[in-house]
Write a protein that holds these residues in place. Structure first.
Motif, PDB file in Angstrom:
ATOM      1  N   ASP A 237      26.071 -20.607  29.503  1.00 35.62           N
ATOM      2  CA  ASP A 237      26.721 -19.685  28.564  1.00 35.62           C
ATOM      3  C   ASP A 237      28.233 -19.607  28.745  1.00 35.62           C
ATOM      4  O   ASP A 237      28.984 -19.502  27.767  1.00 35.62           O
ATOM      5  CB  ASP A 237      26.141 -18.270  28.716  1.00 35.62           C
ATOM      6  CG  ASP A 237      24.641 -18.228  28.613  1.00 35.62           C
ATOM      7  OD1 ASP A 237      23.992 -18.822  29.500  1.00 35.62           O
ATOM      8  OD2 ASP A 237      24.129 -17.618  27.666  1.00 35.62           O
ATOM      9  N   ALA A 238      28.702 -19.677  29.991  1.00 36.83           N
ATOM     10  CA  ALA A 238      30.127 -19.486  30.260  1.00 36.83           C
ATOM     11  C   ALA A 238      30.961 -20.729  29.983  1.00 36.83           C
ATOM     12  O   ALA A 238      32.193 -20.639  29.901  1.00 36.83           O
ATOM     13  CB  ALA A 238      30.322 -19.060  31.724  1.00 36.83           C
ATOM     14  N   VAL A 239      30.306 -21.881  29.831  1.00 38.73           N
ATOM     15  CA  VAL A 239      31.093 -23.121  29.710  1.00 38.73           C
ATOM     16  C   VAL A 239      30.762 -23.934  28.460  1.00 38.73           C
ATOM     17  O   VAL A 239      31.347 -24.993  28.240  1.00 38.73           O
ATOM     18  CB  VAL A 239      30.899 -24.012  30.962  1.00 38.73           C
ATOM     19  CG1 VAL A 239      31.598 -23.398  32.163  1.00 38.73           C
ATOM     20  CG2 VAL A 239      29.427 -24.269  31.236  1.00 38.73           C
ATOM     21  N   VAL A 240      29.841 -23.463  27.640  1.00 40.75           N
ATOM     22  CA  VAL A 240      29.507 -24.149  26.390  1.00 40.75           C
ATOM     23  C   VAL A 240      29.696 -23.182  25.233  1.00 40.75           C
ATOM     24  O   VAL A 240      29.240 -22.034  25.284  1.00 40.75           O
ATOM     25  CB  VAL A 240      28.049 -24.663  26.400  1.00 40.75           C
ATOM     26  CG1 VAL A 240      27.677 -25.223  25.022  1.00 40.75           C
ATOM     27  CG2 VAL A 240      27.857 -25.728  27.464  1.00 40.75           C
ATOM     28  N   SER A 241      30.362 -23.645  24.178  1.00 38.90           N
ATOM     29  CA  SER A 241      30.524 -22.822  22.980  1.00 38.90           C
ATOM     30  C   SER A 241      30.158 -23.625  21.742  1.00 38.90           C
ATOM     31  O   SER A 241      30.356 -24.844  21.697  1.00 38.90           O
ATOM     32  CB  SER A 241      31.961 -22.298  22.861  1.00 38.90           C
ATOM     33  OG  SER A 241      32.882 -23.359  22.775  1.00 38.90           O
ATOM     34  N   LEU A 242      29.608 -22.923  20.762  1.00 41.67           N
ATOM     35  CA  LEU A 242      29.276 -23.506  19.469  1.00 41.67           C
ATOM     36  C   LEU A 242      29.977 -22.663  18.400  1.00 41.67           C
ATOM     37  O   LEU A 242      29.383 -21.763  17.811  1.00 41.67           O
ATOM     38  CB  LEU A 242      27.763 -23.506  19.231  1.00 41.67           C
ATOM     39  CG  LEU A 242      26.928 -24.489  20.056  1.00 41.67           C
ATOM     40  CD1 LEU A 242      26.566 -23.903  21.422  1.00 41.67           C
ATOM     41  CD2 LEU A 242      25.652 -24.873  19.314  1.00 41.67           C
ATOM     42  N   PRO A 243      31.266 -22.936  18.158  1.00 34.23           N
ATOM     43  CA  PRO A 243      32.060 -22.072  17.292  1.00 34.23           C
ATOM     44  C   PRO A 243      31.772 -22.195  15.810  1.00 34.23           C
ATOM     45  O   PRO A 243      32.310 -21.435  15.006  1.00 34.23           O
ATOM     46  CB  PRO A 243      33.494 -22.511  17.597  1.00 34.23           C
ATOM     47  CG  PRO A 243      33.364 -23.942  18.007  1.00 34.23           C
ATOM     48  CD  PRO A 243      32.060 -24.017  18.760  1.00 34.23           C
ATOM     49  N   GLY A 244      30.928 -23.144  15.406  1.00 33.34           N
ATOM     50  CA  GLY A 244      30.622 -23.309  13.988  1.00 33.34           C
ATOM     51  C   GLY A 244      31.468 -24.386  13.341  1.00 33.34           C
ATOM     52  O   GLY A 244      32.199 -25.127  13.989  1.00 33.34           O
ATOM     53  N   ARG A 245      31.352 -24.445  12.034  1.00 33.17           N
ATOM     54  CA  ARG A 245      32.079 -25.456  11.262  1.00 33.17           C
ATOM     55  C   ARG A 245      33.562 -25.101  11.225  1.00 33.17           C
ATOM     56  O   ARG A 245      33.936 -23.935  11.105  1.00 33.17           O
ATOM     57  CB  ARG A 245      31.520 -25.496   9.841  1.00 33.17           C
ATOM     58  CG  ARG A 245      32.005 -26.659   9.001  1.00 33.17           C
ATOM     59  CD  ARG A 245      31.210 -26.748   7.706  1.00 33.17           C
ATOM     60  NE  ARG A 245      31.361 -25.564   6.888  1.00 33.17           N
ATOM     61  CZ  ARG A 245      30.744 -25.374   5.715  1.00 33.17           C
ATOM     62  NH1 ARG A 245      29.897 -26.287   5.291  1.00 33.17           N
ATOM     63  NH2 ARG A 245      30.934 -24.278   5.019  1.00 33.17           N
ATOM     64  N   THR A 246      34.407 -26.121  11.340  1.00 32.77           N
ATOM     65  CA  THR A 246      35.840 -25.872  11.353  1.00 32.77           C
ATOM     66  C   THR A 246      36.572 -26.870  10.473  1.00 32.77           C
ATOM     67  O   THR A 246      36.158 -28.030  10.345  1.00 32.77           O
ATOM     68  CB  THR A 246      36.403 -25.965  12.784  1.00 32.77           C
ATOM     69  OG1 THR A 246      37.821 -25.783  12.747  1.00 32.77           O
ATOM     70  CG2 THR A 246      36.102 -27.325  13.416  1.00 32.77           C
TER      71      THR A 246
END
Length: 361
Positions: A237-246
């Motif tokens: 959780d602390a090192v992976v992000s899925l920010p969405g479409r950009t």
């Protein structure tokens, strides 16, 4: 002719070509099957866009037959409403519909497969229609030599053309390797094809020895919930992000030290080409089509077997451990992309048009 102006690679390439054709003075009409309300990309200046609003899903076989007949009538009327020298259609189902609607109009129809058709399942009925209708295409454009043999089972060899995607201009300023963040970037729709589940398994192995590195997966899709659950299960959780479409893909790539393409299959991966142009050190799965056409292993990037989390983790670890290797791969990748300069790709398409008009005469 294309289904929509969504965020995919086919849409981006179609718009890039339309922009270039309009800029040199060609009259360009861009037909989309959707209603235009969900556009991700803007229509280029000088291009006339016609949203046909014929996309849809039918609830029964009989309903599908009736709806498709109505769609073809609408599409044929639209084609007859403008003066056409050539019709260009992208993607499988759109190609089938366009070929059916254009029959008897006397206009060359150039169709293009935008993904590896040997791996991408479009269903039994559409596959049968594709085999039947593609015979009527004036030319069939595929993106890699590996797909040529498949194409030649659908049209004669003389009508098959291989054209890679044009490299679009990268908007982000160049960032030297030493100033990039300790970030691994991945970009794509959150669907099984992209192999992000395997990427997460590989990154979990990498994280054990490289806790300072982060993984950012930009994109949206139906697997978001399952991928987020996998991140939690792996304790990332602390090192992976899925920010969405950009829309700021260039900035994401230019600021990341490493780019990973974890796909199970591709056509010609635009985002890999863009990551190379941004100078990322690239690691990619060696799909049946795509990555090996862009990357020469150990020179321009690293290739690993598909769906092999251990091999993928090993390649990622190798570039993380060696700043000099990251710099060398990034520099080589940036230079290598000039093979796909827009002017060269545009000339390749012009050659197809010349051959198609000659064939149709």
């Amino acid at each position: 002719m294309i289904a929509s102006l969504g965020s995919g690679g086919a849409e981006r390439v179609m718009l890039s070509l339309c922009t270039a054709w309009a800029a040199r003075g060609d009259t360009v009409t861009l037909f989309t099957f959707d209603d235009g309300r969900q556009d991700f990309h803007a229509v280029p200046d000088g291009v006339t866009r016609v949203a046909l609003d014929i996309a849809g899903v039918s609830s029964s076989p009989i309903g599908a037959i009736r709806a498709n007949a109505a769609r073809l009538r609408t599409l044929r009327r639209a084609l007859r409403s403008v003066v056409l020298d050539v019709i260009v259609s992208f993607t499988d189902r759109t190609n089938v519909s366009t070929l059916l609607a254009a029959r008897g109009l006397g206009v060359p129809v150039v169709i293009s497969e935008r993904i590896d058709p040997r791996r991408h399942d479009i269903g039994t009925a559409w596959s049968a229609l594709r085999r039947l209708t593609y015979r009527g295409a004036t030319a069939l454009v595929v993106q890699t030599e590996r797909v040529r043999s498949w194409a030649e089972t659908h049209v004669s060899a003389s009508r098959v053309h291989v054209i890679g995607n044009p490299l679009r201009e990268v908007a982000a300023p160049p960032v030297t390797a030493g100033n990039r963040a300790a970030t691994i970037a991945a970009v794509g729709r959150l669907v099984p094809q992209k192999g992000f589940d395997n990427l997460l398994r590989a990154f979990a192995l990498v994280h054990r020895s490289h806790p300072a590195w982060r993984l950012v997966i930009s994109g949206e899709g139906p697997l978001r919930a399952s991928l987020e659950a996998q991140v939690r299960e792996l304790g990332l959780d602390a090192v992976v992000s899925l920010p969405g479409r950009t829309s700021a893909v260039d900035e994401v790539l230019a600021g990341s030290a490493v780019f990973v393409l974890s796909s199970r299959y591709e056509g010609f991966p635009n985002v890999l080409l863009e990551a190379m142009a941004c100078g990322c050190a690239c690691v990619a799965t060696d799909c049946d089509s795509g990555p090996s056409d862009l990357l020469e292993h150990d020179d321009v990037g690293l290739l690993v077997p598909v769906d092999d989390a251990v091999a993928l983790a090993g390649a990622m670890t190798r570039v993380l451990d060696d700043p000099a290797l990251r710099s060398r791969l990034g520099d080589s990748a940036r230079v290598s992309t000039q093979r796909f300069a827009p002017a060269r790709m545009l000339q390749a398409w012009d050659n197809v048009f010349v051959a198609s008009r000659r064939r149709a005469a």
